[in-house]
Design a protein around this motif. Structure first.
Motif, short mmCIF file in Angstrom:
data_model
loop_
_atom_site.label_atom_id
_atom_site.label_comp_id
_atom_site.label_asym_id
_atom_site.label_seq_id
_atom_site.Cartn_x
_atom_site.Cartn_y
_atom_site.Cartn_z
N LEU A 306 64.36 71.69 96.02
CA LEU A 306 63.53 73.11 95.99
C LEU A 306 62.70 73.39 97.25
O LEU A 306 62.70 74.45 97.74
CB LEU A 306 62.66 72.98 94.62
CG LEU A 306 63.18 72.85 93.47
CD1 LEU A 306 62.14 73.01 92.40
CD2 LEU A 306 63.97 74.26 93.23
N ARG A 309 65.31 74.54 99.86
CA ARG A 309 65.66 75.82 99.71
C ARG A 309 64.70 76.91 99.92
O ARG A 309 65.05 78.00 100.57
CB ARG A 309 66.01 75.94 98.14
CG ARG A 309 66.28 77.36 97.50
CD ARG A 309 66.66 77.47 96.02
NE ARG A 309 67.22 78.63 95.74
CZ ARG A 309 66.43 79.64 95.28
NH1 ARG A 309 65.03 79.07 94.90
NH2 ARG A 309 66.72 80.83 94.64
N ARG A 310 63.34 76.42 99.51
CA ARG A 310 62.16 77.45 99.89
C ARG A 310 62.16 77.57 101.45
O ARG A 310 61.68 78.76 102.03
CB ARG A 310 61.05 76.95 99.37
CG ARG A 310 59.71 77.70 99.41
CD ARG A 310 58.56 77.18 99.07
NE ARG A 310 57.20 78.06 99.26
CZ ARG A 310 56.04 77.72 98.89
NH1 ARG A 310 55.71 76.57 98.43
NH2 ARG A 310 54.97 78.39 99.25
N SER A 311 61.91 76.52 102.28
CA SER A 311 62.01 76.44 103.66
C SER A 311 63.34 77.32 104.13
O SER A 311 62.77 78.18 105.13
CB SER A 311 62.15 75.05 104.15
OG SER A 311 61.94 74.90 105.43
#
Length: 321
Positions: A306, A309-311
């Protein structure tokens, strides 16, 4: 359909668990495989028990040869477990979405696990065959991965594929039993836990115990096929000789009927269960360790995925600006 991050998390944690458990138990795996591959001839055998294989390596000062093929086995195990856990997790989520059910029954679970196992067997069969040949070669005479894969025909690299597909029932049984036992334990713990408490998870010891029980059941049921597969994939005895002249491999002896005939004539009905104790010891420890490690790192893996993915999303947003 987008990327299934939950399935990737399951697959990654399962693959890492497999990598660690395979490395820890590899010397035992080598001894087990060499012991299983031997056929008793004229009432004589080289290895009367598992410890004889270990003693051979020690007496010949070839202890490090107990690790021959480790790199190939790790590669095969990592890919196999990633493909299996991803397929198994993905198929379960797809089944629940399409069917509208809230849970999966035992029969459906078996089918989904077998489908994931079949995909795994097809993808990793050449590596599995190569690893078995490297393990069953004489100590100190194992060849490299590329040479092992290319010394025969393409069909030789897929030796044992048919029986590997049959053995998809092994992990199917194992993980179905594990999941069912796990769900029952978690349901019991959830009833006892406070509603505001943290999510209920299995302890390391409980995961280890459930893994041992589920793998023992699967191994006992499928063992005759397991031994036949090892013998099909084993290195030819002639490959261990120093002579330059080698006899061609009798292909009939590398088929399931041929192997069954050899075992029956040489060792009788009990021959199909030779090495069962060694197989249970190794596979139970390996699978229990794998599932224990997987249960402990799944949450961490999910958080990391996660975060990545956020990065990536943040980076993508900045590039658009």
């Amino acid at each position: 359909m987008g990327v299934d991050l939950e399935s990737i998390s399951e697959a990654t944690s399962g693959a890492i668990g497999s990598l660690l458990s395979t490395t820890i138990l590899y010397p035992l795996d080598t001894c087990k495989t060499k012991y299983q591959a031997e056929v008793q001839a004229h009432g004589q055998r080289k290895y009367r028990n598992l410890s004889d294989v270990l003693w051979e390596a020690v007496s010949n000062r070839q202890v490090l040869s107990l690790y021959q093929g480790l790199g190939t086995k790790n590669l095969q195990s990592f890919i196999a477990q990633f493909v299996y856990f991803y397929g198994y997790s993905y198929f379960k989520r797809l089944y629940l979405e399409k069917s509208g059910f809230k849970s999966i029954g035992t029969k459906s679970n078996l089918i989904l696990a077998a489908a994931a196992g079949a995909c795994t067997a097809i993808v990793t069969q050449p590596l599995d065959t190569a690893a078995s040949r490297m393990q069953t070669s004489a100590f100190g005479k194992s060849k490299g991965l590329w040479k092992t894969l290319t010394e025969g025909t393409l069909s030789d690299a897929f030796d044992g594929l048919g029986i590997s597909l049959l053995l998809t029932s092994n992990p199917a049984i194992q993980y179905t039993v594990f999941d069912q036992l796990k769900q029952r334990l978690l349901e019991q713990k959830s009833k006892k836990a406070d509603h505001g408490s943290s999510p209920v998870v299995l302890s390391a010891f409980t995961a280890f115990l459930l893994g041992a029980i589920s793998k023992s059941i699967a191994t006992i049921i499928t063992y005759p096929a397991i031994r036949c597969k090892v013998m099909i994939q084993a290195a030819d005895p002639d490959d261990d000789n120093d002579d330059k002249i080698k006899r061609p491999r009798p292909k009939s002896g590398k088929t399931v009927p041929g192997i069954v005939s050899v075992i029956w004539k040489s060792e009788g009905i009990l021959g199909f269960f030779k090495g069962l104790d060694a197989q249970i010891t190794k596979t139970v420890l390996s699978s229990a360790l794998l599932l224990m490690i997987k249960e402990k790192i799944t949450a961490t893996t999910w958080v990391l995925i996660l975060a990545i993915r956020r990065s990536l999303l943040l980076t993508k947003g900045r590039l658009k600006e």
